[in-house]
Design a protein around this motif. Structure first.
Motif, PDB file in Angstrom:
ATOM      1  N   MET A  61      -4.172  -3.326  -6.957  1.00  0.00           N
ATOM      2  CA  MET A  61      -4.394  -4.052  -5.707  1.00  0.00           C
ATOM      3  C   MET A  61      -5.865  -4.397  -5.521  1.00  0.00           C
ATOM      4  SD  MET A  61      -1.796  -2.008  -3.160  1.00  0.00           S
ATOM      5  CE  MET A  61      -2.259  -2.868  -1.669  1.00  0.00           C
ATOM      6  N   ILE A  62      -6.716  -3.418  -5.830  1.00  0.00           N
ATOM      7  CA  ILE A  62      -8.164  -3.674  -5.709  1.00  0.00           C
ATOM      8  C   ILE A  62      -8.568  -4.774  -6.666  1.00  0.00           C
ATOM      9  CG2 ILE A  62     -10.457  -2.667  -6.049  1.00  0.00           C
ATOM     10  CD1 ILE A  62      -9.265   0.034  -5.239  1.00  0.00           C
ATOM     11  N   LEU A  87       0.830  -1.203   0.000  1.00  0.00           N
ATOM     12  CA  LEU A  87       0.000   0.000   0.000  1.00  0.00           C
ATOM     13  C   LEU A  87       0.868   1.258   0.000  1.00  0.00           C
ATOM     14  CD1 LEU A  87      -3.068   0.728   0.156  1.00  0.00           C
ATOM     15  CD2 LEU A  87      -2.730   1.068   2.599  1.00  0.00           C
ATOM     16  N   VAL A  88       1.885   1.283   0.856  1.00  0.00           N
ATOM     17  CA  VAL A  88       2.736   2.465   0.949  1.00  0.00           C
ATOM     18  C   VAL A  88       3.485   2.693  -0.365  1.00  0.00           C
ATOM     19  CG1 VAL A  88       4.742   3.467   2.105  1.00  0.00           C
ATOM     20  CG2 VAL A  88       2.967   2.322   3.440  1.00  0.00           C
ATOM     21  N   TYR A  89       3.996   1.598  -0.963  1.00  0.00           N
ATOM     22  CA  TYR A  89       4.684   1.776  -2.250  1.00  0.00           C
ATOM     23  C   TYR A  89       3.714   2.146  -3.359  1.00  0.00           C
ATOM     24  CZ  TYR A  89       9.252   0.633  -0.477  1.00  0.00           C
ATOM     25  OH  TYR A  89      10.437   0.699   0.190  1.00  0.00           O
ATOM     26  N   ALA A  90       2.464   1.691  -3.245  1.00  0.00           N
ATOM     27  CA  ALA A  90       1.449   2.062  -4.234  1.00  0.00           C
ATOM     28  C   ALA A  90       1.155   3.555  -4.157  1.00  0.00           C
ATOM     29  CB  ALA A  90       0.173   1.257  -4.015  1.00  0.00           C
ATOM     30  N   ILE A  91       1.096   4.093  -2.918  1.00  0.00           N
ATOM     31  CA  ILE A  91       0.862   5.538  -2.766  1.00  0.00           C
ATOM     32  C   ILE A  91       1.975   6.300  -3.466  1.00  0.00           C
ATOM     33  CG2 ILE A  91       0.801   7.429  -1.092  1.00  0.00           C
ATOM     34  CD1 ILE A  91      -0.511   5.465   0.883  1.00  0.00           C
ATOM     35  N   GLN A  92       3.228   5.817  -3.259  1.00  0.00           N
ATOM     36  CA  GLN A  92       4.382   6.448  -3.907  1.00  0.00           C
ATOM     37  C   GLN A  92       4.221   6.482  -5.429  1.00  0.00           C
ATOM     38  OE1 GLN A  92       8.255   4.509  -3.512  1.00  0.00           O
ATOM     39  NE2 GLN A  92       8.621   5.781  -1.699  1.00  0.00           N
ATOM     40  N   LEU A  93       3.898   5.318  -5.986  1.00  0.00           N
ATOM     41  CA  LEU A  93       3.783   5.198  -7.442  1.00  0.00           C
ATOM     42  C   LEU A  93       2.631   6.056  -7.966  1.00  0.00           C
ATOM     43  CD1 LEU A  93       4.615   3.509 -10.076  1.00  0.00           C
ATOM     44  CD2 LEU A  93       2.579   2.177  -9.555  1.00  0.00           C
ATOM     45  N   ASP A  94       1.482   5.969  -7.299  1.00  0.00           N
ATOM     46  CA  ASP A  94       0.305   6.695  -7.786  1.00  0.00           C
ATOM     47  C   ASP A  94       0.520   8.202  -7.734  1.00  0.00           C
ATOM     48  OD1 ASP A  94      -0.832   3.968  -7.325  1.00  0.00           O
ATOM     49  OD2 ASP A  94      -2.648   5.003  -7.994  1.00  0.00           O
ATOM     50  N   PHE A  95       1.187   8.663  -6.662  1.00  0.00           N
ATOM     51  CA  PHE A  95       1.467  10.096  -6.575  1.00  0.00           C
ATOM     52  C   PHE A  95       2.363  10.552  -7.707  1.00  0.00           C
ATOM     53  CE2 PHE A  95       0.090  11.449  -2.233  1.00  0.00           C
ATOM     54  CZ  PHE A  95      -0.500  12.602  -2.669  1.00  0.00           C
ATOM     55  N   ARG A  96       3.406   9.745  -7.975  1.00  0.00           N
ATOM     56  CA  ARG A  96       4.344  10.149  -9.016  1.00  0.00           C
ATOM     57  C   ARG A  96       3.640  10.231 -10.361  1.00  0.00           C
ATOM     58  NH1 ARG A  96       8.357   6.237  -9.348  1.00  0.00           N
ATOM     59  NH2 ARG A  96       7.855   5.818 -11.517  1.00  0.00           N
ATOM     60  N   ILE A  97       2.882   9.178 -10.678  1.00  0.00           N
ATOM     61  CA  ILE A  97       2.160   9.192 -11.955  1.00  0.00           C
ATOM     62  C   ILE A  97       1.114  10.303 -11.967  1.00  0.00           C
ATOM     63  CG2 ILE A  97       0.701   7.854 -13.519  1.00  0.00           C
ATOM     64  CD1 ILE A  97       3.327   6.605 -13.416  1.00  0.00           C
ATOM     65  N   GLY A 137      -8.893   1.268  -1.579  1.00  0.00           N
ATOM     66  CA  GLY A 137     -10.065   2.057  -1.979  1.00  0.00           C
ATOM     67  C   GLY A 137     -10.172   3.325  -1.150  1.00  0.00           C
ATOM     68  N   ALA A 138      -9.997   3.165   0.187  1.00  0.00           N
ATOM     69  CA  ALA A 138     -10.095   4.325   1.065  1.00  0.00           C
ATOM     70  C   ALA A 138      -8.981   5.322   0.766  1.00  0.00           C
ATOM     71  CB  ALA A 138     -10.017   3.873   2.518  1.00  0.00           C
ATOM     72  N   VAL A 139      -7.765   4.813   0.501  1.00  0.00           N
ATOM     73  CA  VAL A 139      -6.650   5.706   0.180  1.00  0.00           C
ATOM     74  C   VAL A 139      -6.967   6.522  -1.076  1.00  0.00           C
ATOM     75  CG1 VAL A 139      -4.271   5.756  -0.647  1.00  0.00           C
ATOM     76  CG2 VAL A 139      -4.876   4.340   1.312  1.00  0.00           C
ATOM     77  N   LEU A 140      -7.509   5.857  -2.105  1.00  0.00           N
ATOM     78  CA  LEU A 140      -7.875   6.548  -3.346  1.00  0.00           C
ATOM     79  C   LEU A 140      -8.884   7.655  -3.080  1.00  0.00           C
ATOM     80  CD1 LEU A 140      -8.403   3.941  -6.204  1.00  0.00           C
ATOM     81  CD2 LEU A 140      -6.908   5.933  -6.196  1.00  0.00           C
ATOM     82  N   ALA A 141      -9.933   7.297  -2.311  1.00  0.00           N
ATOM     83  CA  ALA A 141     -10.991   8.264  -2.043  1.00  0.00           C
ATOM     84  C   ALA A 141     -10.442   9.466  -1.276  1.00  0.00           C
ATOM     85  CB  ALA A 141     -12.111   7.601  -1.252  1.00  0.00           C
ATOM     86  N   LEU A 142      -9.588   9.175  -0.269  1.00  0.00           N
ATOM     87  CA  LEU A 142      -9.034  10.258   0.544  1.00  0.00           C
ATOM     88  C   LEU A 142      -8.127  11.175  -0.272  1.00  0.00           C
ATOM     89  CD1 LEU A 142      -8.127   8.834   4.060  1.00  0.00           C
ATOM     90  CD2 LEU A 142      -9.414  10.909   3.548  1.00  0.00           C
ATOM     91  N   MET A 143      -7.310  10.566  -1.131  1.00  0.00           N
ATOM     92  CA  MET A 143      -6.410  11.362  -1.981  1.00  0.00           C
ATOM     93  C   MET A 143      -7.209  12.310  -2.857  1.00  0.00           C
ATOM     94  SD  MET A 143      -3.537   8.975  -3.647  1.00  0.00           S
ATOM     95  CE  MET A 143      -2.024   8.587  -2.854  1.00  0.00           C
TER      96      MET A 143
END
Lengths: 262, 328, 290
Positions: free
Chosen positions: C248-249, C79-89, C267-273
């Motif tokens: 991941m989902i 999850l933490v590495y996914a946040i990293q990747l998604d933010f960069r993209i 899912g919650a991380v996506l919504a919050l972002m």
């Protein structure tokens, strides 16, 4: 000195929804140096287009405009533009909301090399004195200023490049009467002190009568009458002028014998 | 005209302030009366509170402005009473705005615009259309039966203002509120609209509350005039008398600012200084800092409106000086 | 110009004006994610790809705060590495179209009528393209697993797609704003003041025209992240073995009844972002309004 500003058979067309609208249909006018010419008429008569053509913001379809015998062409140099300045109607829309007064005024002065970096502050203070604003207003954004103060800034912006001709397009129409009186007095003073030639466009005949030496009445893209102010008001020749004078509301009711003297 | 007046609108101590609570007051306490068949002109400069007071009648105040006290009484079937502003719109009271283009729905044809008020009251479509034609004819709209399907943008400013007045009349109002209805118009058009309003006042016995900053318009249309300065009523009286012999220095100063015909003057009188911001006033007369007549008394206690002649009131300690100035 | 750009940026970095509440909450949310993403090596196992096939679909425990997935990978780490990747993209996927689109928008507003019209038609065509078909085609064309320069596997086709499609919004936004500002009297005043055209454009038009673009940029990061997640969910994004929120989902949706948090957490991380970025944009909008 004759014919400082000269319009020769000026035609301007606009393209409106695919059709060509003739807005100016052959305007010929002469303004001598130091004269204040009033241009009156109703909206749509072409008076604002006349100003835009003089400032080079629209391209005439035919005819030409001369300043001191020199033709003002399609592409104007910065120096040519400097000589004719304009004060606009809307004191809100005519000032950039994201620029301080200082930044706008100094940009123009520096661009036209009218002052060195060292003399800038003194020159800015001088221009603010000229339009009767405190030097503190230099660092204000337009939103902080009242309508009258903004219009003074707009006048300062026009004056700062030391023009020969000042065009005022309904410059006092959006102001309250008490503020309007201040601005009219200021414009009058500028003409007298600086020898500016002024073209004052307005629908307000009472104001034109006070301020202008000569009046040109426009109707449907033509100048229908062009004579000294008092002659026009005392003895209008054209039917349209008469109609316009009749419609402008009577002020005779106001008795001013009791005006207090200061 | 003085006899048997029927008040249509009575403002009794109306107070308007910024936000809630007793913070900066824009209009501290306003008393006004408009009678049937009469036009009351309310003059003032921008920021004087004249338009806000007008809007308060129909409950059209912006969110930042709060009505903190006072009553607005309007004549209904049971006499003068307070009303819920929402129930008044389109019911005995109408408003005409300054900018006819932005106040007319651009996606409705003018016939539908005028008929909308009638349809809302349950009138049948055909009948409403006929009535719309007669209303448009009444306000001097040329050949209305041919132009019912025109859009607002196809009309000139003057015609748009006529449509707006026809819409206002469609609900058979007793009181018409006008917010600078002629300011955006050319002089010749302005003249026509003023003549129209005058005729409607006579024919229908309309009461008109006419808000403007333009004294020359006031001189043309208003029977009585009330002058507002910084949220306060400073003078009120019969228009001709008030303009010919103002008894408040502010009224006099406003008149002096106007360019005078035929005097050959090269400088206009102007009022020095600026009006106080809301809540900036310390005490004494609100106009005293800019007043050429101000005396010590004016700086200590605020004058109240007092009768000085029949139907003529002024809020000035020094009004006698103005009268003497007149006779000089 | 500098001064006015500063006032635009100033709006983004001060908290004592209109819209401050929204901006503060937005910053708090986004700040939390940025901090988490940057602290990844210290707060996770540091190996999002390590499998522990004997310990699959484990419940949350001290060793695995969010349990493990079907391949026994630590979900918290992923999850933490996914946040990293998604933010960069997300940021690149906003920035590249914003730059291209703004340039085209300004050029369009200033160019002669025929060119302006041609650009508008091109924009119409691009808007009418079926986005996902386009992405699938592009992913197929470039190969999903390729690693190119600074971009990880699968990133290039996505960024290319975002840029080729996303510039349209920026171009239209800026063109409209430019036209609005060009009609203002203070622009006429600057021209009649004799200032050269480039000074008028840079010093007077642009600072007033970019406000709405800044607002949209904030929101657009969120949109880019959501698009990336959607694409990965559909299998056209980054390869599934790379940690990515949508991926991941997608991978966990078959076990949603037993291990629902595997879907709920990303899912919650996506919504919050998305919420955080929209709040910043909205607050900025309040603030930049005159």
């Amino acid at each position: 000195m004759k014919d400082f500003v000269r319009f020769e058979n000026l035609h301007v067309d606009y393209l409106r929804k695919g059709a060509v609208a003739h807005v100016l249909k052959g305007i010929s006018l002469d303004v001598t140096r130091g004269q204040c010419l009033g241009v009156v008429g109703e909206s749509g008569c072409g008076k604002t287009t006349l100003a835009s053509a003089l400032l080079g913001l629209v391209i005439p379809a035919q005819g030409r405009i001369l300043l001191e015998g020199e033709e003002l062409g399609r592409h104007r140099s910065s120096a040519q533009r400097r000589r004719i300045q304009m004060v606009f109607q809307d004191p809100v829309a005519s000032l950039n909301p994201r620029r301080t007064v200082r930044s706008v005024l100094s940009e123009l002065m520096i661009h036209h090399k009218l002052v060195g970096r060292s003399g800038l502050d003194a020159a800015l203070k001088q221009i603010m004195d000229r339009v009767r604003l405190p030097a503190a207003a230099l660092d204000a954004y337009p939103a902080r200023l009242s309508g009258g103060q903004r219009q003074r800034i707009a006048i300062a912006r026009a004056l700062v490049v030391q023009p020969d001709v000042l065009v005022a397009d309904e410059a006092v129409s959006a102001l309250d009467v008490s503020v309007q009186a201040h601005i009219i007095n200021l414009l009058r003073e500028l003409c007298d002190d600086l020898g500016l030639t002024m073209i004052f466009i307005s629908h307000n005949l009472a104001v034109v009568r006070v301020l202008c030496d000569r009046v040109a009445v426009m109707h449907g893209g033509h100048v229908v009458e062009d004579r000294p102010t008092e002659a026009i008001f005392a003895d209008p020749q054209h039917d349209y002028t008469r109609a316009l004078l009749k419609a402008s509301l009577p002020m005779g009711i106001l008795n001013l014998s009791q005006t207090p003297t200061r | 005209m003085m006899a048997a007046q029927t008040p249509l609108l009575v403002m009794d101590g109306l107070s308007l302030g910024l936000g809630s609570g007793n913070r900066a007051m824009i209009v501290p306490s306003l008393n006004l009366t408009v009678n049937a068949g009469e036009c009351l002109g309310l003059v003032g400069e921008s920021g004087s509170g004249k338009s806000l007071s007008l809007r308060a009648i129909l409950g059209l105040l912006p969110n930042s402005i709060h009505r903190s006290a006072g009553r607005i009484l309007l004549r209904g079937p049971t006499g003068l009473a307070e009303h819920d502003p929402a129930s008044l719109r389109g019911n005995g009271i109408s408003m005409v705005f300054q900018e006819p283009m932005s106040s007319l729905n651009p996606s409705m044809r003018i016939g539908d615009l005028v008929a909308a008020g009638l349809r809302a009251k349950g009138m049948a479509r055909g009948k409403a259309r006929t009535k719309a034609i007669s209303l448009l004819r009444e306000v001097g709209f040329p050949a209305p039966e041919k132009r019912l399907d025109d859009w607002p943008h196809q009309l000139s400013g003057g015609l748009r203002q006529r449509v707006m007045i026809a819409m206002a009349l469609s609900v058979e109002p007793a009181l018409l509120l006008c917010d600078e209805p002629t300011t955006a118009l050319d002089v010749t058009t302005q003249e026509q609209i003023l003549l129209l309003l005058e005729r409607l006042k006579k024919d229908r016995g309309l009461g008109i509350l006419f808000v403007t900053h333009d004294l020359s318009v006031i001189s043309r249309i208003a029977d009585r005039t009330a002058v507002m300065y910084a949220g306060r009523l400073v003078e009120e009286g019969p228009t001709a008398e008030l303009l010919a012999a103002p008894r408040h220095p502010y009224t006099l100063a406003l008149l002096s600012c106007l360019p005078q015909a035929g005097t050959g003057q090269r400088r206009l009188q102007a009022i020095d200084g600026t009006p106080p911001a809301a809540g900036e006033h310390g005490g004494g007369c609100i106009f005293a800092p800019r007043c050429t007549f101000a005396a010590h008394q004016c700086l200590t206690a605020e004058p109240v409106l007092a009768d000085i002649a029949p139907a003529h009131r002024t809020a000035c300690y020094r009004h006698v000086l103005l009268r003497e100035g007149l006779s000089r | 110009m500098m001064q006015t750009m500063r006032s635009n940026l100033h709006a983004l970095f001060t908290l004592r004006e209109r819209g401050s509440g929204k901006i503060a909450v937005g910053y708090a949310i986004i700040g939390l994610f940025v901090f988490t993403a940057m602290a990844a090596p210290w707060i996770t196992t540091g190996e999002p790809a390590r499998q522990d096939l004997l310990n699959r679909l484990a419940f949350p425990s001290f060793a695995h705060p969010l349990g493990t997935d079907q391949l026994g990978r630590d979900v918290w780490t992923r999850l933490v590495y996914a946040i990293q990747l998604d933010f960069r993209i997300g940021i690149l996927g906003m920035l590249l179209p914003a730059i291209l689109g703004s340039l085209i928008g300004v050029a369009s507003a200033l160019s002669p009528h025929w060119l302006d019209a041609a650009i508008s038609r091109l924009a119409d065509i691009i808007i009418s393209l079926p986005l996902f078909v386009f992405f699938l085609a592009l992913a197929g064309l470039l190969g999903p697993g390729s690693d190119w320069g600074p971009f990880g596997p699968g990133e290039l086709p996505i960024l290319l797609g975002f840029t080729l499609l996303g510039w349209v919004v920026y171009a239209r936004l800026l063109r409209t704003e430019m036209h609005r500002i060009l009609a203002m009297e203070y622009i006429r005043a600057a021209i009649t003041g004799g200032l050269p055209l480039h000074r008028v454009i840079i010093g007077h038009v642009m600072p007033n025209a970019v406000g709405q673009t800044l607002v949209y940029m904030c929101v657009d990061i969120g949109l880019a992240i959501l698009s990336l997640a959607t694409l990965s969910f559909l299998g056209a994004g980054v390869p599934l073995d790379r940690p990515e929120l949508g991926g991941m989902i997608s991978a966990s949706r078959t076990v949603i009844s037993s291990n629902w948090w595997l879907v709920a957490a990303p899912g919650a991380v996506l919504a919050l972002m998305g919420t955080g970025l929209a709040l910043i944009g909205d607050g900025l909008d309040d603030r930049l309004k005159p």
